[in-house]
Design an enzyme around this catalytic site. Sequence first.
Site, PDB file in Angstrom:
ATOM      1  NE  ARG A 170      49.111  25.005 -57.157  1.00 16.21           N
ATOM      2  CZ  ARG A 170      50.015  24.445 -56.372  1.00 16.21           C
ATOM      3  NH1 ARG A 170      50.713  23.398 -56.784  1.00 16.21           N
ATOM      4  NH2 ARG A 170      50.217  24.891 -55.150  1.00 16.21           N
ATOM      5  CB  SER A 244      45.441  30.289 -55.280  1.00 19.80           C
ATOM      6  OG  SER A 244      45.895  29.755 -54.075  1.00 19.80           O
ATOM      7  CD  GLU A 340      45.464  27.660 -58.897  1.00 19.82           C
ATOM      8  OE1 GLU A 340      46.617  27.829 -58.486  1.00 19.82           O
ATOM      9  OE2 GLU A 340      44.555  27.140 -58.217  1.00 19.82           O
TER      10      GLU A 340
HETATM   11  P1  FAD Z   1      36.122  22.004 -61.420  1.00 22.12           P
HETATM   12  O1  FAD Z   1      36.207  23.370 -60.859  1.00 22.12           O
HETATM   13  O2  FAD Z   1      34.793  21.381 -61.527  1.00 22.12           O
HETATM   14  O3  FAD Z   1      36.850  21.978 -62.829  1.00 22.12           O
HETATM   15  C1  FAD Z   1      38.108  22.575 -63.006  1.00 22.12           C
HETATM   16  C2  FAD Z   1      38.575  22.317 -64.443  1.00 22.12           C
HETATM   17  O4  FAD Z   1      38.816  20.921 -64.635  1.00 22.12           O
HETATM   18  C3  FAD Z   1      37.510  22.691 -65.487  1.00 22.12           C
HETATM   19  O5  FAD Z   1      38.182  23.173 -66.625  1.00 22.12           O
HETATM   20  C4  FAD Z   1      36.832  21.379 -65.790  1.00 22.12           C
HETATM   21  O6  FAD Z   1      36.255  21.306 -67.065  1.00 22.12           O
HETATM   22  C5  FAD Z   1      37.982  20.393 -65.671  1.00 22.12           C
HETATM   23  N1  FAD Z   1      37.526  19.070 -65.240  1.00 22.12           N
HETATM   24  C6  FAD Z   1      36.963  18.753 -64.046  1.00 22.12           C
HETATM   25  N2  FAD Z   1      36.725  17.432 -63.995  1.00 22.12           N
HETATM   26  C7  FAD Z   1      37.124  16.913 -65.173  1.00 22.12           C
HETATM   27  C8  FAD Z   1      37.125  15.583 -65.739  1.00 22.12           C
HETATM   28  N3  FAD Z   1      36.659  14.544 -65.059  1.00 22.12           N
HETATM   29  N4  FAD Z   1      37.586  15.433 -66.991  1.00 22.12           N
HETATM   30  C9  FAD Z   1      38.046  16.485 -67.705  1.00 22.12           C
HETATM   31  N5  FAD Z   1      38.089  17.741 -67.231  1.00 22.12           N
HETATM   32  C10 FAD Z   1      37.638  17.945 -65.976  1.00 22.12           C
HETATM   33  N6  FAD Z   1      44.083  23.658 -55.819  1.00 22.12           N
HETATM   34  C11 FAD Z   1      45.329  23.202 -55.581  1.00 22.12           C
HETATM   35  O7  FAD Z   1      46.023  22.768 -56.517  1.00 22.12           O
HETATM   36  N7  FAD Z   1      45.857  23.222 -54.331  1.00 22.12           N
HETATM   37  C12 FAD Z   1      45.182  23.676 -53.270  1.00 22.12           C
HETATM   38  O8  FAD Z   1      45.686  23.653 -52.146  1.00 22.12           O
HETATM   39  C13 FAD Z   1      43.853  24.176 -53.489  1.00 22.12           C
HETATM   40  N8  FAD Z   1      43.151  24.704 -52.468  1.00 22.12           N
HETATM   41  C14 FAD Z   1      41.900  25.199 -52.694  1.00 22.12           C
HETATM   42  C15 FAD Z   1      41.208  25.752 -51.618  1.00 22.12           C
HETATM   43  C16 FAD Z   1      39.930  26.276 -51.807  1.00 22.12           C
HETATM   44  C17 FAD Z   1      39.182  26.855 -50.642  1.00 22.12           C
HETATM   45  C18 FAD Z   1      39.340  26.221 -53.099  1.00 22.12           C
HETATM   46  C19 FAD Z   1      37.939  26.736 -53.300  1.00 22.12           C
HETATM   47  C20 FAD Z   1      40.030  25.700 -54.177  1.00 22.12           C
HETATM   48  C21 FAD Z   1      41.326  25.185 -53.982  1.00 22.12           C
HETATM   49  N9  FAD Z   1      42.084  24.644 -55.039  1.00 22.12           N
HETATM   50  C22 FAD Z   1      43.336  24.148 -54.804  1.00 22.12           C
HETATM   51  C23 FAD Z   1      41.547  24.627 -56.406  1.00 22.12           C
HETATM   52  C24 FAD Z   1      40.629  23.402 -56.695  1.00 22.12           C
HETATM   53  O9  FAD Z   1      40.128  22.853 -55.518  1.00 22.12           O
HETATM   54  C25 FAD Z   1      41.363  22.303 -57.440  1.00 22.12           C
HETATM   55  O10 FAD Z   1      41.862  22.798 -58.663  1.00 22.12           O
HETATM   56  C26 FAD Z   1      40.468  21.096 -57.750  1.00 22.12           C
HETATM   57  O11 FAD Z   1      41.216  20.063 -58.332  1.00 22.12           O
HETATM   58  C27 FAD Z   1      39.286  21.446 -58.669  1.00 22.12           C
HETATM   59  O12 FAD Z   1      38.413  20.337 -58.661  1.00 22.12           O
HETATM   60  P2  FAD Z   1      36.916  20.467 -59.145  1.00 22.12           P
HETATM   61  O13 FAD Z   1      36.368  19.094 -59.217  1.00 22.12           O
HETATM   62  O14 FAD Z   1      36.188  21.418 -58.281  1.00 22.12           O
HETATM   63  O15 FAD Z   1      37.111  21.055 -60.600  1.00 22.12           O
HETATM   64  P1  NAP Z   2      52.155  29.765 -47.503  1.00 22.15           P
HETATM   65  O1  NAP Z   2      52.563  28.586 -46.686  1.00 22.15           O
HETATM   66  O2  NAP Z   2      51.800  31.038 -46.838  1.00 22.15           O
HETATM   67  O3  NAP Z   2      53.297  30.056 -48.574  1.00 22.15           O
HETATM   68  C1  NAP Z   2      53.116  31.094 -49.549  1.00 22.15           C
HETATM   69  C2  NAP Z   2      53.620  30.606 -50.872  1.00 22.15           C
HETATM   70  O4  NAP Z   2      54.983  30.322 -50.756  1.00 22.15           O
HETATM   71  C3  NAP Z   2      52.913  29.341 -51.294  1.00 22.15           C
HETATM   72  O5  NAP Z   2      52.105  29.677 -52.374  1.00 22.15           O
HETATM   73  C4  NAP Z   2      54.004  28.352 -51.620  1.00 22.15           C
HETATM   74  O6  NAP Z   2      54.029  27.969 -52.983  1.00 22.15           O
HETATM   75  C5  NAP Z   2      55.291  29.077 -51.339  1.00 22.15           C
HETATM   76  N1  NAP Z   2      56.104  28.301 -50.377  1.00 22.15           N
HETATM   77  C6  NAP Z   2      56.043  28.333 -49.021  1.00 22.15           C
HETATM   78  N2  NAP Z   2      56.984  27.540 -48.493  1.00 22.15           N
HETATM   79  C7  NAP Z   2      57.643  26.980 -49.527  1.00 22.15           C
HETATM   80  C8  NAP Z   2      58.716  26.070 -49.623  1.00 22.15           C
HETATM   81  N3  NAP Z   2      59.326  25.576 -48.548  1.00 22.15           N
HETATM   82  N4  NAP Z   2      59.117  25.692 -50.854  1.00 22.15           N
HETATM   83  C9  NAP Z   2      58.536  26.178 -51.949  1.00 22.15           C
HETATM   84  N5  NAP Z   2      57.498  27.054 -51.932  1.00 22.15           N
HETATM   85  C10 NAP Z   2      57.067  27.462 -50.734  1.00 22.15           C
HETATM   86  O7  NAP Z   2      50.956  29.334 -48.486  1.00 22.15           O
HETATM   87  P2  NAP Z   2      49.385  29.263 -48.228  1.00 22.15           P
HETATM   88  O8  NAP Z   2      48.737  30.275 -49.046  1.00 22.15           O
HETATM   89  O9  NAP Z   2      49.105  29.140 -46.775  1.00 22.15           O
HETATM   90  O10 NAP Z   2      49.074  27.855 -48.927  1.00 22.15           O
HETATM   91  C11 NAP Z   2      49.605  26.672 -48.384  1.00 22.15           C
HETATM   92  C12 NAP Z   2      49.669  25.608 -49.461  1.00 22.15           C
HETATM   93  O11 NAP Z   2      48.347  25.303 -49.919  1.00 22.15           O
HETATM   94  C13 NAP Z   2      50.458  26.043 -50.681  1.00 22.15           C
HETATM   95  O12 NAP Z   2      51.172  24.946 -51.172  1.00 22.15           O
HETATM   96  C14 NAP Z   2      49.394  26.481 -51.660  1.00 22.15           C
HETATM   97  O13 NAP Z   2      49.770  26.290 -53.000  1.00 22.15           O
HETATM   98  C15 NAP Z   2      48.227  25.574 -51.304  1.00 22.15           C
HETATM   99  N6  NAP Z   2      46.954  26.244 -51.585  1.00 22.15           N
HETATM  100  C16 NAP Z   2      46.547  26.312 -52.890  1.00 22.15           C
HETATM  101  C17 NAP Z   2      45.350  26.904 -53.210  1.00 22.15           C
HETATM  102  C18 NAP Z   2      44.864  26.919 -54.637  1.00 22.15           C
HETATM  103  O14 NAP Z   2      43.708  27.236 -54.868  1.00 22.15           O
HETATM  104  N7  NAP Z   2      45.700  26.581 -55.593  1.00 22.15           N
HETATM  105  C19 NAP Z   2      44.556  27.468 -52.224  1.00 22.15           C
HETATM  106  C20 NAP Z   2      45.029  27.419 -50.925  1.00 22.15           C
HETATM  107  C21 NAP Z   2      46.227  26.802 -50.610  1.00 22.15           C
HETATM  108  P3  NAP Z   2      53.100  26.830 -53.605  1.00 22.15           P
HETATM  109  O15 NAP Z   2      51.760  27.461 -53.756  1.00 22.15           O
HETATM  110  O16 NAP Z   2      53.765  26.544 -54.892  1.00 22.15           O
HETATM  111  O17 NAP Z   2      53.072  25.655 -52.688  1.00 22.15           O
END
Ligand code: FAD
Ligand code: NAP
Length: 345
Positions: A170, A244, A340
């Site tokens: 991340r 998250s 995050e």
């Molecule tokens: P923004 O929120 O608009 O921006 C985020 C950051 O990136 C800011 O600092 C912004 O300035 C910068 N930025 C955006 N675009 C650019 C650009 N073109 N150039 C330079 N900087 C830029 N993330 C995960 O990694 N895994 C997940 O599974 C995941 N699940 C999510 C589920 C939900 C319900 C929500 C609400 C969020 C989730 N996220 C997840 C977080 C988010 O969706 C991601 O981080 C996504 O990439 C953000 O995109 P955005 O366009 O909305 O970014």
């Molecule tokens: P989950 O499956 O309940 O698992 C909980 C956590 O355990 C996750 O965060 C995941 O880490 C870790 N995990 C589970 N199985 C794993 C494996 N086999 N090896 C390594 N790590 C493992 O998670 P969840 O909350 O439902 O989310 C599912 C996936 O969607 C995850 O990958 C999570 O990161 C992603 N997600 C991200 C966001 C966001 O905003 N960043 C929001 C929703 C969901 P990791 O997170 O490192 O994968």
Amino acid sequence: MRLKPVPLYLPDFNLQTLNTLAVPAKARYYVAVNHEDDLLAVVKKVNNENLPLLVLGGGSNIVLRDDYPGLVLHMRLLGKELVNENDKFIWLKVSAGENWHALVEYCLQYHYWGLENLSLIPGSVGAAPIQNIGAYGVELKDVFEELTAIDIRSGLPVTFTRDACEFGYRDSVFKGRCKDQYIITSVTFKLTKTPNLQLSYPALGEALASIETNAITPQQVSAVVCDIRRSKLPDPEKIPNVGSFFKNPVISLTQYDDLKLRYPDLVGYPVDEQQIKIAAGWLIDRGGWKGYEDGAVAVHDRQALVLTNQGHAKGDQVMRLAKKIQASVLEIYGITLETEPRVYP
Ligand code: FAD
Ligand code: NAP
């Protein structure tokens, strides 16, 4: 045909509908950029007027704690181009303003494989490299070839290879050394022509258990990922959130062993021989926070890692609850949780 760039700067612009946490905040200036030519004019303006710049995509990974005192550039560049292919791979160049999940669906339709585990992540393509988005065992870096960007200070175009992005968990160079220095304009993906499924996450394996492994398709993986996500995560359109709120902490094996003695059901995943990734959601849940409400902000009752705006929350209220949770987790487990989403201003 456009004759010259005409960016339209809107003052005191309300950002409430442009962030998925739906907190109210105004930008001193807002500009939507639909053409690459406009970027140079915008860059000139921020440099000449010494304005802070926030590049906004889908607003799904930011917390607006207060009004933004600078210029918000809404990235709206669109387009996809197949730039190369051989018998195994295709290289697809995608503009930064494209919607991430729409891209995943497009790739599934054209049988370009590799994005299926990353289905239903909100936001834009341009933001995906910023935190090396990841889910269900796949990260952006696994399908990344290169990106193009504009250097904000010089206005010059730059290309970043995978190594230059310094992707981590991340994390990327754009959150560290190169923070706030570049506007990402496109990302090129290297996708496979033959499926190479990643099914290591237990939830995926369980949901697909009735199908013989060789017969599982990327479309089925995507469908299952979408189903699981819909069942666990609040839809930001209905319950505003930024996914998250905290990163999963990575701790030493020694610290993990100590904690495991106190909490035998602690969940951890090895990162390497010395480090373990702990599920932050588990720490928060076991700390008693799941379902907790603090005025207009709540800890989601199905996923403790998600903070929700229950209606009229402001960004600083969200951050207050986040701080309480961080203090509690530190006190109970001795672990510091890192936020995050990026917090502005
Ligand atoms: P923004 O929120 O608009 O921006 C985020 C950051 O990136 C800011 O600092 C912004 O300035 C910068 N930025 C955006 N675009 C650019 C650009 N073109 N150039 C330079 N900087 C830029 N993330 C995960 O990694 N895994 C997940 O599974 C995941 N699940 C999510 C589920 C939900 C319900 C929500 C609400 C969020 C989730 N996220 C997840 C977080 C988010 O969706 C991601 O981080 C996504 O990439 C953000 O995109 P955005 O366009 O909305 O970014
Ligand atoms: P989950 O499956 O309940 O698992 C909980 C956590 O355990 C996750 O965060 C995941 O880490 C870790 N995990 C589970 N199985 C794993 C494996 N086999 N090896 C390594 N790590 C493992 O998670 P969840 O909350 O439902 O989310 C599912 C996936 O969607 C995850 O990958 C999570 O990161 C992603 N997600 C991200 C966001 C966001 O905003 N960043 C929001 C929703 C969901 P990791 O997170 O490192 O994968």
